[in-house]
Structure formats: C-alpha cells, structure tokens
Design a protein around this motif. Structure first.
Motif, PDB file in Angstrom:
ATOM      1  N   ASP A   9      28.673  46.817  57.758  1.00 33.74           N
ATOM      2  CA  ASP A   9      27.642  46.873  56.466  1.00 33.74           C
ATOM      3  C   ASP A   9      29.412  47.474  55.393  1.00 33.74           C
ATOM      4  O   ASP A   9      29.567  47.357  54.366  1.00 33.74           O
ATOM      5  CB  ASP A   9      26.545  47.800  56.585  1.00 33.74           C
ATOM      6  N   ASP A  10      30.208  47.815  56.562  1.00 33.44           N
ATOM      7  CA  ASP A  10      31.597  48.716  55.727  1.00 33.44           C
ATOM      8  C   ASP A  10      32.017  47.512  56.061  1.00 33.44           C
ATOM      9  O   ASP A  10      33.617  48.446  55.603  1.00 33.44           O
ATOM     10  CB  ASP A  10      31.658  49.715  56.704  1.00 33.44           C
ATOM     11  N   ASP A  11      32.066  46.714  56.980  1.00 36.08           N
ATOM     12  CA  ASP A  11      33.520  45.222  57.235  1.00 36.08           C
ATOM     13  C   ASP A  11      34.273  45.093  55.499  1.00 36.08           C
ATOM     14  O   ASP A  11      33.535  44.864  54.373  1.00 36.08           O
ATOM     15  CB  ASP A  11      32.598  43.961  57.375  1.00 36.08           C
ATOM     16  N   THR A  12      35.182  44.653  55.532  1.00 39.34           N
ATOM     17  CA  THR A  12      36.269  44.717  54.610  1.00 39.34           C
ATOM     18  C   THR A  12      35.796  43.354  53.497  1.00 39.34           C
ATOM     19  O   THR A  12      35.559  42.102  54.301  1.00 39.34           O
ATOM     20  CB  THR A  12      37.667  43.969  55.222  1.00 39.34           C
ATOM     21  N   GLY A  13      35.349  43.357  52.221  1.00 38.36           N
ATOM     22  CA  GLY A  13      34.702  42.763  50.597  1.00 38.36           C
ATOM     23  C   GLY A  13      33.001  42.561  51.274  1.00 38.36           C
ATOM     24  O   GLY A  13      33.094  41.858  50.366  1.00 38.36           O
ATOM     25  N   LEU A  14      32.348  42.445  52.675  1.00 34.76           N
ATOM     26  CA  LEU A  14      31.268  42.574  52.497  1.00 34.76           C
ATOM     27  C   LEU A  14      30.189  43.697  50.990  1.00 34.76           C
ATOM     28  O   LEU A  14      29.425  42.382  50.710  1.00 34.76           O
ATOM     29  CB  LEU A  14      30.539  42.806  53.657  1.00 34.76           C
ATOM     30  N   ALA A  15      30.658  44.220  50.776  1.00 34.90           N
ATOM     31  CA  ALA A  15      30.068  44.554  49.801  1.00 34.90           C
ATOM     32  C   ALA A  15      30.538  44.127  48.790  1.00 34.90           C
ATOM     33  O   ALA A  15      29.255  44.051  47.916  1.00 34.90           O
ATOM     34  CB  ALA A  15      29.979  46.176  49.232  1.00 34.90           C
ATOM     35  N   GLU A  16      31.804  43.915  48.633  1.00 38.22           N
ATOM     36  CA  GLU A  16      31.601  43.213  47.581  1.00 38.22           C
ATOM     37  C   GLU A  16      30.656  41.289  46.686  1.00 38.22           C
ATOM     38  O   GLU A  16      30.593  40.603  45.928  1.00 38.22           O
ATOM     39  CB  GLU A  16      33.276  42.148  46.290  1.00 38.22           C
ATOM     40  N   ARG A  60      38.417  32.957  64.883  1.00 37.31           N
ATOM     41  CA  ARG A  60      37.467  33.866  64.221  1.00 37.31           C
ATOM     42  C   ARG A  60      38.138  34.097  62.539  1.00 37.31           C
ATOM     43  O   ARG A  60      39.550  35.333  62.943  1.00 37.31           O
ATOM     44  CB  ARG A  60      37.256  35.588  65.423  1.00 37.31           C
ATOM     45  N   TYR A  61      36.923  34.201  61.378  1.00 33.56           N
ATOM     46  CA  TYR A  61      37.831  35.457  60.888  1.00 33.56           C
ATOM     47  C   TYR A  61      36.863  36.449  60.508  1.00 33.56           C
ATOM     48  O   TYR A  61      35.636  35.218  59.499  1.00 33.56           O
ATOM     49  CB  TYR A  61      38.156  33.927  59.682  1.00 33.56           C
ATOM     50  N   PRO A  62      36.502  37.320  60.538  1.00 29.93           N
ATOM     51  CA  PRO A  62      34.750  37.966  60.889  1.00 29.93           C
ATOM     52  C   PRO A  62      35.178  38.425  59.558  1.00 29.93           C
ATOM     53  O   PRO A  62      34.247  39.161  58.475  1.00 29.93           O
ATOM     54  CB  PRO A  62      36.081  39.578  61.574  1.00 29.93           C
ATOM     55  N   HIS A  63      36.406  38.556  58.086  1.00 32.49           N
ATOM     56  CA  HIS A  63      36.422  39.594  56.570  1.00 32.49           C
ATOM     57  C   HIS A  63      37.160  37.793  56.029  1.00 32.49           C
ATOM     58  O   HIS A  63      37.806  37.993  55.880  1.00 32.49           O
ATOM     59  CB  HIS A  63      37.267  40.518  56.732  1.00 32.49           C
ATOM     60  N   CYS A  64      35.719  36.991  56.213  1.00 36.16           N
ATOM     61  CA  CYS A  64      35.774  36.082  55.208  1.00 36.16           C
ATOM     62  C   CYS A  64      34.838  35.694  53.721  1.00 36.16           C
ATOM     63  O   CYS A  64      33.466  36.565  54.361  1.00 36.16           O
ATOM     64  CB  CYS A  64      36.433  34.976  55.730  1.00 36.16           C
ATOM     65  N   VAL A  65      35.014  34.535  54.197  1.00 37.17           N
ATOM     66  CA  VAL A  65      33.596  34.119  52.782  1.00 37.17           C
ATOM     67  C   VAL A  65      33.736  32.924  52.738  1.00 37.17           C
ATOM     68  O   VAL A  65      34.548  31.916  52.685  1.00 37.17           O
ATOM     69  CB  VAL A  65      33.440  34.976  51.078  1.00 37.17           C
ATOM     70  N   LEU A  66      33.010  31.960  53.439  1.00 35.13           N
ATOM     71  CA  LEU A  66      32.500  30.654  53.138  1.00 35.13           C
ATOM     72  C   LEU A  66      31.828  30.228  51.952  1.00 35.13           C
ATOM     73  O   LEU A  66      30.209  30.368  51.807  1.00 35.13           O
ATOM     74  CB  LEU A  66      31.727  29.977  54.904  1.00 35.13           C
ATOM     75  N   GLY A  96      36.382  27.714  54.246  1.00 38.54           N
ATOM     76  CA  GLY A  96      36.375  29.476  54.151  1.00 38.54           C
ATOM     77  C   GLY A  96      37.937  30.420  53.663  1.00 38.54           C
ATOM     78  O   GLY A  96      38.436  29.692  53.717  1.00 38.54           O
ATOM     79  N   LEU A  97      36.944  31.575  52.039  1.00 40.67           N
ATOM     80  CA  LEU A  97      38.804  32.229  52.535  1.00 40.67           C
ATOM     81  C   LEU A  97      38.814  32.724  53.288  1.00 40.67           C
ATOM     82  O   LEU A  97      37.884  34.565  52.974  1.00 40.67           O
ATOM     83  CB  LEU A  97      38.326  32.826  50.698  1.00 40.67           C
ATOM     84  N   ASP A  98      39.959  33.627  53.682  1.00 37.84           N
ATOM     85  CA  ASP A  98      40.125  35.002  54.892  1.00 37.84           C
ATOM     86  C   ASP A  98      40.713  36.148  53.802  1.00 37.84           C
ATOM     87  O   ASP A  98      42.052  36.064  53.151  1.00 37.84           O
ATOM     88  CB  ASP A  98      41.484  34.439  55.449  1.00 37.84           C
ATOM     89  N   PHE A  99      40.207  36.886  53.905  1.00 35.70           N
ATOM     90  CA  PHE A  99      40.236  37.967  53.825  1.00 35.70           C
ATOM     91  C   PHE A  99      41.563  38.897  53.587  1.00 35.70           C
ATOM     92  O   PHE A  99      41.741  39.436  53.214  1.00 35.70           O
ATOM     93  CB  PHE A  99      38.836  38.832  52.925  1.00 35.70           C
ATOM     94  N   GLU A 100      41.301  38.874  54.897  1.00 42.15           N
ATOM     95  CA  GLU A 100      42.955  39.477  55.497  1.00 42.15           C
ATOM     96  C   GLU A 100      44.064  38.197  55.404  1.00 42.15           C
ATOM     97  O   GLU A 100      45.482  38.890  55.702  1.00 42.15           O
ATOM     98  CB  GLU A 100      42.593  39.220  57.168  1.00 42.15           C
ATOM     99  N   ALA A 101      43.684  37.420  54.580  1.00 35.01           N
ATOM    100  CA  ALA A 101      45.332  36.219  54.261  1.00 35.01           C
ATOM    101  C   ALA A 101      46.377  36.513  52.943  1.00 35.01           C
ATOM    102  O   ALA A 101      47.777  36.467  53.578  1.00 35.01           O
ATOM    103  CB  ALA A 101      45.544  34.925  54.469  1.00 35.01           C
ATOM    104  N   ALA A 102      45.770  37.239  52.269  1.00 34.46           N
ATOM    105  CA  ALA A 102      46.170  37.947  51.100  1.00 34.46           C
ATOM    106  C   ALA A 102      45.428  39.106  50.694  1.00 34.46           C
ATOM    107  O   ALA A 102      44.562  38.939  51.193  1.00 34.46           O
ATOM    108  CB  ALA A 102      46.854  37.223  50.301  1.00 34.46           C
ATOM    109  N   PRO A 103      45.926  39.737  49.478  1.00 34.86           N
ATOM    110  CA  PRO A 103      45.171  40.163  48.733  1.00 34.86           C
ATOM    111  C   PRO A 103      44.385  39.271  48.330  1.00 34.86           C
ATOM    112  O   PRO A 103      44.057  38.775  47.688  1.00 34.86           O
ATOM    113  CB  PRO A 103      45.758  41.589  47.395  1.00 34.86           C
ATOM    114  N   VAL A 104      42.516  39.782  47.711  1.00 32.03           N
ATOM    115  CA  VAL A 104      41.315  39.667  47.692  1.00 32.03           C
ATOM    116  C   VAL A 104      41.674  39.196  46.336  1.00 32.03           C
ATOM    117  O   VAL A 104      41.307  40.370  45.515  1.00 32.03           O
ATOM    118  CB  VAL A 104      40.282  40.527  47.863  1.00 32.03           C
ATOM    119  N   ASP A 105      41.259  37.912  45.711  1.00 29.59           N
ATOM    120  CA  ASP A 105      41.331  38.107  43.570  1.00 29.59           C
ATOM    121  C   ASP A 105      40.110  37.844  43.643  1.00 29.59           C
ATOM    122  O   ASP A 105      39.337  36.848  43.962  1.00 29.59           O
ATOM    123  CB  ASP A 105      41.972  37.316  43.621  1.00 29.59           C
ATOM    124  N   TRP A 106      39.350  39.204  42.943  1.00 32.10           N
ATOM    125  CA  TRP A 106      37.736  39.152  43.004  1.00 32.10           C
ATOM    126  C   TRP A 106      37.469  38.016  42.010  1.00 32.10           C
ATOM    127  O   TRP A 106      35.978  37.558  42.222  1.00 32.10           O
ATOM    128  CB  TRP A 106      37.114  40.508  43.628  1.00 32.10           C
TER     129      TRP A 106
END
Length: 132
Positions: A9-16, A60-66, A96-106
């Motif tokens: 639940d505390d994974d990068t970007g999941l709450a957002e 694997r891209y564990p911190h991403c959104v598809l 998929g958008l990898d959240f670890e590839a660059a700062p995330v633009d929400w």
C-alpha cells in the motif's frame, strides 16, 4: 492457486493512482493477478506491470500504471522512453508509464487515466463524469 500479492500500500504512486482512478463514476478496485486493478466495470487502469523482451525475458515495472490508449495517441507515447509495451495487455491497446523513469507529472497521469476510462466505461458513467 492464487497469484501472490505484488504490491504494498505504500508503493510509489499507488496512493495517487487510487485517488485518481476511484474518483471516476461507479469505479471500484479489485486485486487481479496480484495487482490493483481499477474497473468501471471493465478495467481501465492497473498498478504495476511487466514487459516481455523478444528473447522472452520479463522486465518488471513494479511502480507504474497501465492504461488503455487510443490508436491516435499510441505512436507519440511509444516514442517517450517512460512508456513501455506491457506483457499480455499491450496487444489489446495498453501501454505502461514507468514512475521510476522520470519525475511523475500527476496531471499527465490523470489525463491518461481519464482517456482510458472513457474508452471502456459505460456511456452513463461518462455522462456523469462530464456533468461534474
């Protein structure tokens, strides 16, 4: 045999991603293949993914959104190194958008999830969204 849980639940970007996805009309979250999936009732966003190389190896891209993307947007997004072709779902119009590839633009993530929602949601839900 159920899939193992592949997130915390505390994974990068999941709450957002949750905040964005669950704000759409009549959406819900479920766990599928060990990952959070957001549905309306068809899935329109997934947190976490992987890509399969030509040699058959998985990255694997564990911190991403598809998200599901329109064909008219696909070519431009594929040119961006932050995006990847997800295993299993890519052939069905997903990227998929990898959240670890660059700062995330929400704001960008919100637009991508909005577009994906509009591609799969019932007309009634899209009408509710547009009336907000």
């Amino acid at each position: 045999m159920p899939h193992p849980i592949m997130f915390r639940d505390d994974d990068t970007g999941l709450a957002e991603v949750r905040r964005i996805a669950l704000a759409f009309p009549e959406t819900f979250e479920k766990i599928s293949h060990g990952k959070p999936v957001f549905c309306a009732p068809k899935m329109f966003a997934v947190y976490g993914g992987s890509a399969k190389s030509a040699a058959g190896e998985h990255t694997r891209y564990p911190h991403c959104v598809l998200v599901k993307v329109d064909d008219s947007e696909r070519r431009a997004l594929e040119q961006d190194s932050r995006f990847f072709f997800p295993a299993y779902m890519g052939p069905f119009g997903w990227l998929g958008l990898d959240f670890e590839a660059a700062p995330v633009d929400w704001a960008e993530v919100t637009e991508l999830i909005d577009a994906s929602f509009r591609m799969v949601a019932p007309k009634k839900s899209i009408k509710q969204l547009d009336q907000r």
